[in-house]
Design an enzyme around this catalytic site. Structure first.
Site, mmCIF file in Angstrom:
data_model
loop_
_atom_site.group_PDB
_atom_site.id
_atom_site.type_symbol
_atom_site.label_atom_id
_atom_site.label_comp_id
_atom_site.label_asym_id
_atom_site.label_seq_id
_atom_site.Cartn_x
_atom_site.Cartn_y
_atom_site.Cartn_z
ATOM 1 N N HIS A 18 0.829 -1.213 0.000
ATOM 2 C CA HIS A 18 0.000 0.000 0.000
ATOM 3 C C HIS A 18 0.864 1.265 0.000
ATOM 4 O O HIS A 18 0.692 2.154 -0.841
ATOM 5 C CB HIS A 18 -0.909 -0.009 1.226
ATOM 6 C CG HIS A 18 -1.806 1.189 1.327
ATOM 7 N ND1 HIS A 18 -3.089 1.200 0.834
ATOM 8 C CD2 HIS A 18 -1.600 2.428 1.872
ATOM 9 C CE1 HIS A 18 -3.632 2.388 1.057
ATOM 10 N NE2 HIS A 18 -2.748 3.147 1.686
ATOM 11 N N GLU A 19 1.800 1.317 0.921
ATOM 12 C CA GLU A 19 2.645 2.509 1.027
ATOM 13 C C GLU A 19 3.594 2.632 -0.159
ATOM 14 O O GLU A 19 3.931 3.745 -0.584
ATOM 15 C CB GLU A 19 3.429 2.484 2.340
ATOM 16 C CG GLU A 19 2.572 2.430 3.599
ATOM 17 C CD GLU A 19 1.564 3.560 3.693
ATOM 18 O OE1 GLU A 19 1.798 4.628 3.073
ATOM 19 O OE2 GLU A 19 0.539 3.382 4.366
ATOM 20 N N HIS A 22 1.892 4.592 -2.846
ATOM 21 C CA HIS A 22 2.010 6.041 -2.619
ATOM 22 C C HIS A 22 3.408 6.531 -2.996
ATOM 23 O O HIS A 22 3.560 7.552 -3.676
ATOM 24 C CB HIS A 22 1.752 6.367 -1.143
ATOM 25 C CG HIS A 22 0.344 6.158 -0.693
ATOM 26 N ND1 HIS A 22 -0.742 6.588 -1.416
ATOM 27 C CD2 HIS A 22 -0.152 5.584 0.443
ATOM 28 C CE1 HIS A 22 -1.860 6.283 -0.755
ATOM 29 N NE2 HIS A 22 -1.525 5.670 0.373
#
Length: 364
Positions: A18-19, A22
């Site tokens: 997920h990170e 980003h």
């Protein structure tokens, strides 16, 4: 250790992906990154790369964050004072000074990468193991069941359920299991002609492969080997990828339907769990084998992606809502409005976290 290690593995993989979404899209958009953290709180270990990003593992392993240039804290809120103090080079890299499309793309990338992880896991599973399917035939109808009351008979073949075309018996199970208490329209093929009946799945408590008690909808029909003709479908790389996308989309739809039904009071709140339940499931999955653990990673990754897209600050969906409003209004949402909505959203998130913790420990 049989529970903690699998739990940390599952959560770390999902959070990291997920990170990383980003981070990668942010860097592609020319945004500077101050820190990439798995976990919150005090740093346990880490290093600083050549671009000045601090990569670290933190003490509380219940999430993570990417801190961009100009952020304050781990929630990607703008720091007006810090923005004023940035150098010209830093201002060019500051997240909150970027065009709205770059900010939106960077924020959306986190949940999107979670979905990509789910697609990748299922694509690999399908390419390696294939998929066992059965024809959507009715071999037996339980007495006094919703199917019996609707007039469904042995030998019928499901054509569609609630407008969704049916190819396998598993398709019927996936739709019916998540729609307990809702009247569904079934199109059946009988003696060469199609008929339409309506049946309402009844809630039934069953035990899943990990030993969890879950409530699903059933109509009381049974498939067997003679009529179902179970077989294994093998997939090439392209077909496996397409099947992975289809399976991921099915999970997204079912999860969305579950959340809607939960809000309307049609789902058992005990179906919703937090870290304790995830840890328990991770331990049980690890006992069954690494393949089961990877499947849990895929399911949790999709769930995290969906939850993060809810339009509630400080979740990614809340930020995307503000960016959409900014794009329409052609100016940023007033800071006072953002602050009020942000505080309300944070309260909702904390209440939700408290609710799932209570479910885990005392409520169910």
């Amino acid at each position: 250790m049989g529970t903690i290690v699998p739990f940390l593995f599952v959560l770390t993989v999902v959070v990291f992906v997920h990170e990383m979404g980003h981070y990668l899209v942010g860097r592609w958009c020319g945004i500077g990154v101050r820190a990439f953290s798995i976990g919150f709180g005090p740093e346990l270990l880490g290093f600083t790369d050549r671009s000045g990003t601090r990569w670290k593992l933190s003490a509380i392993p219940l999430g993570g964050y990417v801190k961009f240039v100009g952020d304050v804290g781990a929630t990607s809120k703008p720091d007006a004072d810090a923005l004023d103090d940035l150098s010209e080079t830093e201002r060019r890299e500051a997240f909150h000074l970027q065009p709205v499309w770059k900010r939106a793309a960077t924020v959306f990338a986190g949940p999107f990468f979670n979905f990509l992880l789910t697609v990748a896991v299922f694509a690999v599973m399908f390419s390696v193991f294939g998929r066992f399917v059965a024809e959507p035939m009715v071999a037996e109808v339980r007495p006094d069941s919703p199917a019996a009351e609707a007039g469904i008979q042995p030998g019928d073949r499901f054509v569609s359920v609630d407008g969704v075309p049916i190819e396998t018996f598993g398709d019927v199970q996936r739709i019916v299991s998540g729609r307990a208490g809702e009247a569904l329209s079934f199109v059946l093929e009988r003696d060469g002609r199609q008929i339409t009946v309506t049946a309402t799945p009844e809630p039934t408590e069953v035990e899943d492969a990990l030993g969890n008690k879950i409530r699903i909808g059933v109509i009381g029909v049974v498939n067997n080997e003679a009529l179902g003709q179970p077989r294994r479908i093998e997939y090439g790389p392209i077909e496996a990828l397409a099947a992975g996308v289809e399976e991921t989309w099915s999970i997204i739809l079912r999860t969305g339907s579950f959340l809607k039904r939960l809000v309307l009071g049609r789902e058992d709140r005990c179906q919703l769990g937090g870290p304790v339940k995830i840890a328990d499931m991770a331990g049980k999955a690890a006992d069954l084998g690494f393949v089961w653990l990877i499947q849990l990673v895929a399911l949790l990754s999709a769930g995290i992606g969906i939850l993060n897209l809810l339009p509630i600050p400080p979740l990614d969906g809340g930020h995307l809502l503000f960016y959409a409003m900014e794009a329409v209004l052609r100016r940023p949402v007033p800071e006072q409005v953002m602050e009020v909505v942000y505080r309300a959203g944070m309260l909702m998130v904390l209440v939700f976290m408290g609710f799932v913790f209570w479910n885990d420990l005392f409520g169910c």
